[in-house]
Design an enzyme around this catalytic site. Structure first.
Site, PDB file in Angstrom:
ATOM      1  N   HIS A 185       0.875  -1.177   0.000  1.00 10.03           N
ATOM      2  CA  HIS A 185       0.000   0.000   0.000  1.00 10.03           C
ATOM      3  C   HIS A 185       0.917   1.233   0.000  1.00 10.03           C
ATOM      4  O   HIS A 185       2.042   1.167   0.487  1.00 10.03           O
ATOM      5  CB  HIS A 185      -0.829  -0.046   1.291  1.00 10.03           C
ATOM      6  CG  HIS A 185      -1.891   0.997   1.413  1.00 10.03           C
ATOM      7  ND1 HIS A 185      -1.631   2.269   1.859  1.00 10.03           N
ATOM      8  CD2 HIS A 185      -3.225   0.951   1.167  1.00 10.03           C
ATOM      9  CE1 HIS A 185      -2.761   2.959   1.876  1.00 10.03           C
ATOM     10  NE2 HIS A 185      -3.739   2.184   1.461  1.00 10.03           N
ATOM     11  N   ASP A 204       3.167  -4.293   7.828  1.00  7.47           N
ATOM     12  CA  ASP A 204       1.902  -3.579   7.649  1.00  7.47           C
ATOM     13  C   ASP A 204       0.771  -4.597   7.823  1.00  7.47           C
ATOM     14  O   ASP A 204       0.534  -5.423   6.948  1.00  7.47           O
ATOM     15  CB  ASP A 204       1.886  -2.959   6.240  1.00  7.47           C
ATOM     16  CG  ASP A 204       0.515  -2.384   5.885  1.00  7.47           C
ATOM     17  OD1 ASP A 204      -0.392  -2.439   6.729  1.00  7.47           O
ATOM     18  OD2 ASP A 204       0.375  -1.904   4.748  1.00  7.47           O
ATOM     19  N   GLN A 264      -4.580  -4.926   6.923  1.00  5.11           N
ATOM     20  CA  GLN A 264      -5.628  -5.840   6.445  1.00  5.11           C
ATOM     21  C   GLN A 264      -5.682  -7.128   7.248  1.00  5.11           C
ATOM     22  O   GLN A 264      -6.604  -7.919   7.077  1.00  5.11           O
ATOM     23  CB  GLN A 264      -5.419  -6.167   4.957  1.00  5.11           C
ATOM     24  CG  GLN A 264      -5.621  -4.995   4.024  1.00  5.11           C
ATOM     25  CD  GLN A 264      -7.028  -4.412   4.103  1.00  5.11           C
ATOM     26  OE1 GLN A 264      -7.984  -5.083   4.471  1.00  5.11           O
ATOM     27  NE2 GLN A 264      -7.146  -3.146   3.772  1.00  5.11           N
ATOM     28  N   LYS A 298     -10.408  -0.368  10.273  1.00  3.82           N
ATOM     29  CA  LYS A 298     -10.519  -1.528   9.364  1.00  3.82           C
ATOM     30  C   LYS A 298     -11.075  -2.743  10.104  1.00  3.82           C
ATOM     31  O   LYS A 298     -11.239  -3.806   9.528  1.00  3.82           O
ATOM     32  CB  LYS A 298      -9.135  -1.912   8.810  1.00  3.82           C
ATOM     33  CG  LYS A 298      -8.416  -0.763   8.163  1.00  3.82           C
ATOM     34  CD  LYS A 298      -8.274  -0.951   6.699  1.00  3.82           C
ATOM     35  CE  LYS A 298      -7.337   0.071   6.145  1.00  3.82           C
ATOM     36  NZ  LYS A 298      -7.792   0.563   4.852  1.00  3.82           N
ATOM     37  N   CYS A 321      -4.925   2.969  -3.639  1.00  3.96           N
ATOM     38  CA  CYS A 321      -3.729   3.478  -2.930  1.00  3.96           C
ATOM     39  C   CYS A 321      -2.604   2.455  -3.001  1.00  3.96           C
ATOM     40  O   CYS A 321      -1.825   2.280  -2.031  1.00  3.96           O
ATOM     41  CB  CYS A 321      -4.031   3.804  -1.459  1.00  3.96           C
ATOM     42  SG  CYS A 321      -5.369   4.947  -1.250  1.00  3.96           S
TER      43      CYS A 321
END
Ligand SMILES: Cc1ncc(COP(=O)(O)O)c(C=O)c1O
Length: 402
Positions: free
Chosen positions: A118, A195, A198, A221, A358
Protein backbone atom coordinates in the site's frame (compact mmCIF):
# COMPACT_ATOMS: atom_id res chain seq x y z
CA UNK A 1 -21.86 -22.68 15.04
CA UNK A 2 -22.17 -20.20 12.23
CA UNK A 3 -22.80 -16.48 12.52
CA UNK A 4 -26.37 -15.28 12.76
CA UNK A 5 -26.08 -12.32 10.44
CA UNK A 6 -29.47 -10.79 11.15
CA UNK A 7 -28.64 -10.67 14.87
CA UNK A 8 -25.07 -9.57 14.25
CA UNK A 9 -26.18 -6.66 12.07
CA UNK A 10 -27.96 -5.20 15.10
CA UNK A 11 -24.49 -4.42 16.46
CA UNK A 12 -23.93 -2.05 13.53
CA UNK A 13 -26.17 1.02 13.98
CA UNK A 14 -25.63 2.05 10.36
CA UNK A 15 -28.15 -0.62 9.34
CA UNK A 16 -30.84 1.13 11.40
CA UNK A 17 -30.32 4.20 9.26
CA UNK A 18 -29.60 2.36 5.98
CA UNK A 19 -31.48 -0.96 6.23
CA UNK A 20 -30.85 -1.79 2.56
CA UNK A 21 -27.15 -1.01 2.54
CA UNK A 22 -24.98 -3.61 0.83
CA UNK A 23 -21.52 -2.67 1.95
CA UNK A 24 -18.71 -4.35 0.02
CA UNK A 25 -15.88 -1.96 0.83
CA UNK A 26 -14.65 -3.16 4.22
CA UNK A 27 -11.11 -3.30 2.86
CA UNK A 28 -11.18 0.52 2.65
CA UNK A 29 -12.95 0.94 5.99
CA UNK A 30 -15.29 -1.33 7.91
CA UNK A 31 -18.68 -0.39 9.31
CA UNK A 32 -18.53 0.59 12.98
CA UNK A 33 -19.68 -1.58 15.91
CA UNK A 34 -21.97 -0.20 18.61
CA UNK A 35 -19.74 -1.25 21.52
CA UNK A 36 -17.04 1.10 20.22
CA UNK A 37 -19.50 3.89 19.42
CA UNK A 38 -20.97 3.65 22.93
CA UNK A 39 -17.50 3.56 24.53
CA UNK A 40 -16.42 6.70 22.65
CA UNK A 41 -19.68 8.40 23.59
CA UNK A 42 -19.30 7.28 27.22
CA UNK A 43 -15.80 8.72 27.46
CA UNK A 44 -16.95 12.10 26.12
CA UNK A 45 -20.12 12.27 28.19
CA UNK A 46 -18.69 10.93 31.49
CA UNK A 47 -15.06 12.10 31.38
CA UNK A 48 -13.83 14.16 28.45
CA UNK A 49 -10.66 15.11 30.36
CA UNK A 50 -7.01 14.52 29.65
CA UNK A 51 -5.04 11.43 30.67
CA UNK A 52 -1.77 11.01 32.61
CA UNK A 53 -1.70 14.66 33.68
CA UNK A 54 -4.53 15.39 36.10
CA UNK A 55 -4.32 14.75 39.85
CA UNK A 56 -8.11 14.74 40.12
CA UNK A 57 -10.32 11.69 40.08
CA UNK A 58 -11.86 12.20 36.63
CA UNK A 59 -8.42 12.19 35.07
CA UNK A 60 -7.39 9.08 37.00
CA UNK A 61 -10.47 7.27 35.72
CA UNK A 62 -9.97 8.43 32.13
CA UNK A 63 -6.33 7.32 32.36
CA UNK A 64 -7.45 3.92 33.58
CA UNK A 65 -9.81 3.51 30.60
CA UNK A 66 -7.04 4.57 28.22
CA UNK A 67 -4.43 2.27 29.76
CA UNK A 68 -6.94 -0.61 30.02
CA UNK A 69 -7.45 -0.26 26.26
CA UNK A 70 -3.69 -0.49 25.78
CA UNK A 71 -3.64 -3.69 27.82
CA UNK A 72 -6.54 -5.20 25.83
CA UNK A 73 -4.69 -4.47 22.60
CA UNK A 74 -1.39 -5.77 23.96
CA UNK A 75 -3.09 -9.07 24.87
CA UNK A 76 -4.79 -9.12 21.47
CA UNK A 77 -1.47 -9.34 19.63
CA UNK A 78 0.52 -11.00 22.43
CA UNK A 79 2.68 -7.96 23.19
CA UNK A 80 3.64 -6.14 26.37
CA UNK A 81 1.66 -3.02 27.33
CA UNK A 82 4.70 -0.79 26.82
CA UNK A 83 5.07 -2.11 23.27
CA UNK A 84 1.70 -0.62 22.19
CA UNK A 85 1.88 2.94 20.87
CA UNK A 86 -1.38 4.64 19.95
CA UNK A 87 -1.20 6.52 16.66
CA UNK A 88 -3.58 8.04 14.13
CA UNK A 89 -3.54 4.80 12.12
CA UNK A 90 -1.38 2.47 10.08
CA UNK A 91 -0.12 5.32 7.90
CA UNK A 92 1.07 7.31 10.91
CA UNK A 93 2.67 4.21 12.48
CA UNK A 94 4.61 3.27 9.35
CA UNK A 95 5.68 6.88 8.76
CA UNK A 96 6.88 7.16 12.34
CA UNK A 97 9.33 4.30 11.91
CA UNK A 98 10.46 5.48 8.47
CA UNK A 99 11.05 9.03 9.75
CA UNK A 100 13.23 7.71 12.55
CA UNK A 101 15.39 5.99 9.88
CA UNK A 102 16.10 9.28 8.07
CA UNK A 103 18.99 9.86 10.44
CA UNK A 104 20.12 6.23 10.54
CA UNK A 105 20.61 5.17 6.94
CA UNK A 106 23.39 6.10 4.52
CA UNK A 107 24.31 5.39 0.89
CA UNK A 108 25.05 1.70 0.49
CA UNK A 109 22.40 0.61 3.01
CA UNK A 110 19.45 -1.34 1.65
CA UNK A 111 15.70 -1.34 2.35
CA UNK A 112 13.58 -4.28 1.21
CA UNK A 113 10.07 -3.55 -0.02
CA UNK A 114 7.69 -5.00 -2.65
CA UNK A 115 5.19 -4.07 -5.32
CA UNK A 116 2.44 -5.44 -3.07
CA UNK A 117 2.73 -2.51 -0.69
CA UNK A 118 0.00 0.00 0.00
CA UNK A 119 1.30 3.56 -0.56
CA UNK A 120 1.55 4.02 3.19
CA UNK A 121 3.97 1.10 3.40
CA UNK A 122 5.96 2.11 0.31
CA UNK A 123 6.11 5.91 0.05
CA UNK A 124 7.71 6.54 3.48
CA UNK A 125 10.62 4.30 2.41
CA UNK A 126 10.84 5.84 -1.05
CA UNK A 127 11.25 9.15 0.77
CA UNK A 128 13.88 7.70 3.13
CA UNK A 129 15.72 6.23 0.16
CA UNK A 130 15.72 9.56 -1.73
CA UNK A 131 16.90 11.51 1.32
CA UNK A 132 19.55 9.10 2.64
CA UNK A 133 20.82 7.45 -0.54
CA UNK A 134 19.87 4.00 0.82
CA UNK A 135 18.79 1.63 -1.94
CA UNK A 136 15.25 0.23 -2.29
CA UNK A 137 15.16 -3.43 -3.28
CA UNK A 138 11.99 -5.18 -4.40
CA UNK A 139 11.12 -8.79 -3.67
CA UNK A 140 10.04 -10.27 -7.01
CA UNK A 141 6.44 -11.47 -6.80
CA UNK A 142 5.46 -14.92 -8.06
CA UNK A 143 2.80 -15.46 -10.74
CA UNK A 144 -0.02 -14.99 -8.17
CA UNK A 145 1.42 -11.75 -6.83
CA UNK A 146 2.74 -13.36 -3.66
CA UNK A 147 6.02 -12.87 -1.83
CA UNK A 148 8.10 -16.02 -1.56
CA UNK A 149 10.94 -16.89 0.76
CA UNK A 150 13.08 -17.90 -2.25
CA UNK A 151 12.73 -14.49 -3.89
CA UNK A 152 13.21 -12.73 -0.57
CA UNK A 153 16.54 -14.53 -0.09
CA UNK A 154 17.71 -13.13 -3.44
CA UNK A 155 17.40 -9.51 -2.27
CA UNK A 156 18.51 -9.97 1.33
CA UNK A 157 22.17 -9.06 1.90
CA UNK A 158 24.38 -8.01 4.78
CA UNK A 159 23.61 -4.41 3.70
CA UNK A 160 19.88 -4.84 4.38
CA UNK A 161 18.96 -2.51 7.21
CA UNK A 162 15.15 -2.48 6.94
CA UNK A 163 12.55 -4.96 5.72
CA UNK A 164 9.15 -3.27 5.37
CA UNK A 165 6.48 -5.60 3.98
CA UNK A 166 2.76 -6.18 4.06
CA UNK A 167 1.05 -9.08 5.80
CA UNK A 168 -1.91 -8.90 3.38
CA UNK A 169 -2.27 -6.66 0.33
CA UNK A 170 -5.50 -4.66 0.11
CA UNK A 171 -5.67 -5.53 -3.60
CA UNK A 172 -4.75 -9.23 -3.59
CA UNK A 173 -6.13 -10.24 -0.17
CA UNK A 174 -3.68 -13.09 0.37
CA UNK A 175 -1.70 -13.85 3.52
CA UNK A 176 2.03 -13.47 2.89
CA UNK A 177 4.76 -15.74 4.34
CA UNK A 178 6.11 -13.05 6.63
CA UNK A 179 7.19 -15.29 9.49
CA UNK A 180 10.05 -17.06 7.65
CA UNK A 181 10.91 -13.75 5.97
CA UNK A 182 11.23 -12.03 9.35
CA UNK A 183 13.40 -14.87 10.63
CA UNK A 184 15.81 -14.50 7.70
CA UNK A 185 15.84 -10.70 7.96
CA UNK A 186 16.73 -10.88 11.62
CA UNK A 187 19.64 -13.19 10.91
CA UNK A 188 21.06 -10.28 8.90
CA UNK A 189 20.29 -7.84 11.73
CA UNK A 190 17.68 -5.96 9.67
CA UNK A 191 14.78 -4.07 11.28
CA UNK A 192 11.46 -5.70 10.35
CA UNK A 193 8.28 -3.66 9.96
CA UNK A 194 4.97 -5.31 9.06
CA UNK A 195 1.90 -3.58 7.65
CA UNK A 196 -0.97 -5.49 9.26
CA UNK A 197 -3.75 -3.06 8.26
CA UNK A 198 -5.63 -5.84 6.45
CA UNK A 199 -4.65 -8.64 8.80
CA UNK A 200 -5.88 -7.46 12.20
CA UNK A 201 -9.58 -7.90 11.38
CA UNK A 202 -9.14 -11.44 10.09
CA UNK A 203 -7.01 -13.54 12.38
CA UNK A 204 -5.05 -13.54 15.59
CA UNK A 205 -1.73 -11.79 15.18
CA UNK A 206 0.98 -12.98 17.54
CA UNK A 207 3.93 -10.60 17.43
CA UNK A 208 6.03 -12.78 19.71
CA UNK A 209 5.59 -15.73 17.41
CA UNK A 210 6.23 -13.60 14.29
CA UNK A 211 9.33 -12.06 15.87
CA UNK A 212 8.94 -8.73 14.02
CA UNK A 213 10.37 -5.50 15.41
CA UNK A 214 7.36 -3.40 14.55
CA UNK A 215 3.84 -3.90 13.21
CA UNK A 216 1.02 -1.50 12.41
CA UNK A 217 -2.76 -1.60 12.13
CA UNK A 218 -5.81 0.70 12.17
CA UNK A 219 -9.00 0.68 14.23
CA UNK A 220 -11.30 1.63 11.36
CA UNK A 221 -10.52 -1.53 9.36
CA UNK A 222 -11.70 -3.77 12.21
CA UNK A 223 -15.11 -2.18 12.93
CA UNK A 224 -13.60 0.41 15.27
CA UNK A 225 -13.24 4.19 15.18
CA UNK A 226 -11.34 6.19 12.57
CA UNK A 227 -8.34 8.23 13.68
CA UNK A 228 -6.84 5.56 15.92
CA UNK A 229 -4.23 2.94 15.15
CA UNK A 230 -1.45 1.01 16.74
CA UNK A 231 2.27 0.79 16.32
CA UNK A 232 3.64 -2.30 18.01
CA UNK A 233 7.30 -1.66 18.75
CA UNK A 234 9.33 -4.45 20.28
CA UNK A 235 10.61 -3.49 23.68
CA UNK A 236 14.21 -4.37 22.87
CA UNK A 237 14.35 -2.04 19.86
CA UNK A 238 12.07 0.72 21.24
CA UNK A 239 14.98 2.59 22.80
CA UNK A 240 16.86 2.69 19.48
CA UNK A 241 14.00 4.46 17.69
CA UNK A 242 13.96 8.26 18.00
CA UNK A 243 10.65 10.02 18.59
CA UNK A 244 9.56 12.13 15.62
CA UNK A 245 7.06 14.23 17.52
CA UNK A 246 8.02 16.27 20.55
CA UNK A 247 5.74 17.89 23.09
CA UNK A 248 3.75 17.35 26.26
CA UNK A 249 3.98 14.21 28.43
CA UNK A 250 6.68 12.44 26.39
CA UNK A 251 9.54 14.05 28.27
CA UNK A 252 11.02 13.46 31.72
CA UNK A 253 13.38 16.43 32.16
CA UNK A 254 13.77 19.57 30.08
CA UNK A 255 16.74 21.93 30.21
CA UNK A 256 17.54 24.88 27.96
CA UNK A 257 19.95 22.78 25.95
CA UNK A 258 18.80 19.18 26.50
CA UNK A 259 15.90 16.90 27.30
CA UNK A 260 15.50 13.37 28.62
CA UNK A 261 12.55 11.53 27.15
CA UNK A 262 10.33 9.01 28.90
CA UNK A 263 10.36 5.35 27.98
CA UNK A 264 8.14 3.84 25.26
CA UNK A 265 5.24 4.01 24.69
CA UNK A 266 4.80 7.49 26.24
CA UNK A 267 7.93 8.75 24.48
CA UNK A 268 6.08 8.22 21.17
CA UNK A 269 2.76 9.75 22.23
CA UNK A 270 3.58 13.46 22.37
CA UNK A 271 0.68 15.78 23.17
CA UNK A 272 -2.85 14.88 24.15
CA UNK A 273 -3.37 11.37 22.82
CA UNK A 274 -6.37 10.01 20.91
CA UNK A 275 -8.13 9.03 24.13
CA UNK A 276 -11.62 8.29 22.83
CA UNK A 277 -10.20 6.41 19.84
CA UNK A 278 -8.00 4.20 21.99
CA UNK A 279 -10.94 3.38 24.28
CA UNK A 280 -13.10 2.65 21.22
CA UNK A 281 -10.40 0.43 19.75
CA UNK A 282 -10.11 -1.50 23.02
CA UNK A 283 -13.86 -2.19 22.89
CA UNK A 284 -13.56 -3.16 19.23
CA UNK A 285 -11.02 -5.81 20.10
CA UNK A 286 -13.43 -7.14 22.75
CA UNK A 287 -16.23 -7.09 20.17
CA UNK A 288 -14.19 -9.09 17.64
CA UNK A 289 -12.93 -11.57 20.21
CA UNK A 290 -16.48 -12.09 21.50
CA UNK A 291 -17.54 -13.15 18.02
CA UNK A 292 -14.35 -15.18 17.57
CA UNK A 293 -11.94 -15.25 14.65
CA UNK A 294 -12.98 -18.82 13.78
CA UNK A 295 -16.56 -17.76 13.16
CA UNK A 296 -15.49 -14.59 11.38
CA UNK A 297 -13.23 -16.42 8.97
CA UNK A 298 -15.63 -19.27 8.46
CA UNK A 299 -18.38 -16.84 7.53
CA UNK A 300 -16.25 -14.76 5.16
CA UNK A 301 -14.97 -17.90 3.47
CA UNK A 302 -18.49 -19.23 2.87
CA UNK A 303 -19.75 -15.97 1.34
CA UNK A 304 -16.54 -15.50 -0.63
CA UNK A 305 -16.54 -19.07 -2.02
CA UNK A 306 -20.19 -18.73 -2.99
CA UNK A 307 -19.61 -15.40 -4.74
CA UNK A 308 -16.36 -16.21 -6.52
CA UNK A 309 -17.82 -19.43 -7.84
CA UNK A 310 -20.71 -17.52 -9.42
CA UNK A 311 -18.48 -14.69 -10.64
CA UNK A 312 -16.12 -17.10 -12.40
CA UNK A 313 -19.04 -18.43 -14.44
CA UNK A 314 -19.95 -15.01 -15.84
CA UNK A 315 -18.33 -14.24 -19.17
CA UNK A 316 -16.85 -10.80 -19.81
CA UNK A 317 -15.29 -10.59 -16.34
CA UNK A 318 -11.59 -10.62 -15.44
CA UNK A 319 -10.66 -11.59 -11.88
CA UNK A 320 -7.15 -10.50 -10.95
CA UNK A 321 -6.47 -12.11 -7.60
CA UNK A 322 -6.11 -15.83 -7.13
CA UNK A 323 -8.11 -17.25 -4.24
CA UNK A 324 -8.28 -14.57 -1.57
CA UNK A 325 -7.79 -15.37 2.13
CA UNK A 326 -9.77 -12.35 3.28
CA UNK A 327 -12.90 -12.01 1.14
CA UNK A 328 -11.36 -9.58 -1.37
CA UNK A 329 -12.26 -9.87 -5.05
CA UNK A 330 -10.35 -7.60 -7.44
CA UNK A 331 -11.82 -7.64 -10.91
CA UNK A 332 -12.99 -5.71 -13.94
CA UNK A 333 -15.94 -5.96 -16.25
CA UNK A 334 -14.33 -6.10 -19.69
CA UNK A 335 -14.44 -2.79 -21.58
CA UNK A 336 -16.19 -0.99 -18.71
CA UNK A 337 -14.28 1.62 -16.76
CA UNK A 338 -14.37 0.70 -13.06
CA UNK A 339 -15.69 4.13 -12.09
CA UNK A 340 -18.61 3.77 -14.50
CA UNK A 341 -19.31 0.30 -13.13
CA UNK A 342 -19.14 1.48 -9.50
CA UNK A 343 -21.73 4.15 -10.28
CA UNK A 344 -24.18 1.49 -11.44
CA UNK A 345 -23.42 -0.58 -8.33
CA UNK A 346 -24.19 2.45 -6.20
CA UNK A 347 -27.51 2.90 -8.00
CA UNK A 348 -28.35 -0.64 -6.84
CA UNK A 349 -27.40 0.18 -3.25
CA UNK A 350 -24.01 -1.54 -3.35
CA UNK A 351 -20.89 0.23 -2.09
CA UNK A 352 -17.90 -1.10 -3.96
CA UNK A 353 -14.41 0.32 -4.53
CA UNK A 354 -13.08 1.43 -7.92
CA UNK A 355 -9.65 2.80 -8.71
CA UNK A 356 -6.06 2.10 -7.86
CA UNK A 357 -6.65 1.33 -4.17
CA UNK A 358 -3.73 3.48 -2.93
CA UNK A 359 -1.51 0.73 -4.27
CA UNK A 360 -0.47 1.77 -7.77
CA UNK A 361 2.52 -0.57 -7.93
CA UNK A 362 0.45 -3.73 -7.63
CA UNK A 363 -2.29 -2.41 -9.91
CA UNK A 364 0.44 -1.74 -12.52
CA UNK A 365 1.88 -5.21 -11.87
CA UNK A 366 -1.57 -6.54 -12.78
CA UNK A 367 -1.27 -4.58 -16.04
CA UNK A 368 -4.14 -2.26 -15.12
CA UNK A 369 -4.64 1.40 -14.33
CA UNK A 370 -7.74 0.78 -12.20
CA UNK A 371 -9.93 -2.10 -11.03
CA UNK A 372 -13.10 -2.82 -9.13
CA UNK A 373 -12.79 -4.38 -5.70
CA UNK A 374 -15.51 -6.05 -3.65
CA UNK A 375 -14.72 -7.10 -0.10
CA UNK A 376 -16.87 -9.17 2.23
CA UNK A 377 -16.98 -9.10 6.00
CA UNK A 378 -19.10 -10.36 8.89
CA UNK A 379 -22.17 -8.23 8.11
CA UNK A 380 -22.48 -9.49 4.53
CA UNK A 381 -24.79 -12.36 3.67
CA UNK A 382 -25.88 -14.46 0.69
CA UNK A 383 -28.48 -11.84 -0.26
CA UNK A 384 -25.63 -9.30 -0.60
CA UNK A 385 -23.67 -11.78 -2.70
CA UNK A 386 -26.66 -12.45 -4.98
CA UNK A 387 -27.33 -8.74 -5.49
CA UNK A 388 -23.64 -8.22 -6.22
CA UNK A 389 -23.63 -10.97 -8.85
CA UNK A 390 -26.83 -9.76 -10.54
CA UNK A 391 -25.42 -6.22 -10.61
CA UNK A 392 -22.21 -7.44 -12.27
CA UNK A 393 -24.33 -9.02 -15.03
CA UNK A 394 -26.59 -5.97 -15.28
CA UNK A 395 -23.58 -3.65 -15.56
CA UNK A 396 -21.89 -5.79 -18.19
CA UNK A 397 -25.09 -5.98 -20.25
CA UNK A 398 -25.84 -2.29 -19.88
CA UNK A 399 -22.45 -1.27 -21.28
CA UNK A 400 -22.51 -3.94 -24.00
CA UNK A 401 -25.31 -1.97 -25.65
CA UNK A 402 -22.93 0.88 -26.46
C1 LIG B 1 -2.65 -2.84 3.34
C2 LIG B 1 -2.89 -1.45 3.86
N1 LIG B 1 -1.88 -0.80 4.45
C3 LIG B 1 -2.03 0.43 4.96
C4 LIG B 1 -3.23 1.09 4.88
C5 LIG B 1 -3.35 2.47 5.45
O1 LIG B 1 -4.23 2.46 6.53
P1 LIG B 1 -4.79 3.81 7.14
O2 LIG B 1 -5.43 4.56 6.01
O3 LIG B 1 -5.77 3.37 8.17
O4 LIG B 1 -3.64 4.54 7.73
C6 LIG B 1 -4.30 0.46 4.24
C7 LIG B 1 -5.59 1.16 4.06
O5 LIG B 1 -6.29 0.94 3.08
C8 LIG B 1 -4.13 -0.85 3.74
O6 LIG B 1 -5.13 -1.50 3.15
Amino acid sequence: MSLKIKELKKNFPIFEHNPNLIYLDTTASSLKNNLAIEAVNHYYSHYGVNVHRGVYNLSYEATKLYEDARETIANFINARNDEIIFTRGTTASLNMIAASYLSKLKPGDEIITSELEHHSSFLPWLNVSKKTGAKLKFVKLNEYGDLTVEEFKKVLTNKTKVVALTYISNVMGRIQPIKPIIELAKQQGAFTLIDAAQASAHFKIDVEDLGCDALAFSGHKMTGPTGIGVLYLNNEVGSSIEPIEFGGEMVQTVEKDSAIYKQAPIKFEAGTPIISGAIGLGKTVEFILNIGFDKIENHIKKIYDYTIDKLRKIDGITIYNKKSDTGIITFNIDDVHPHDAATLFDKNGISIRAGEHCAQLIVKWLGQTATLRASFYIYNDYADANKFISTVIETRDFFRKF
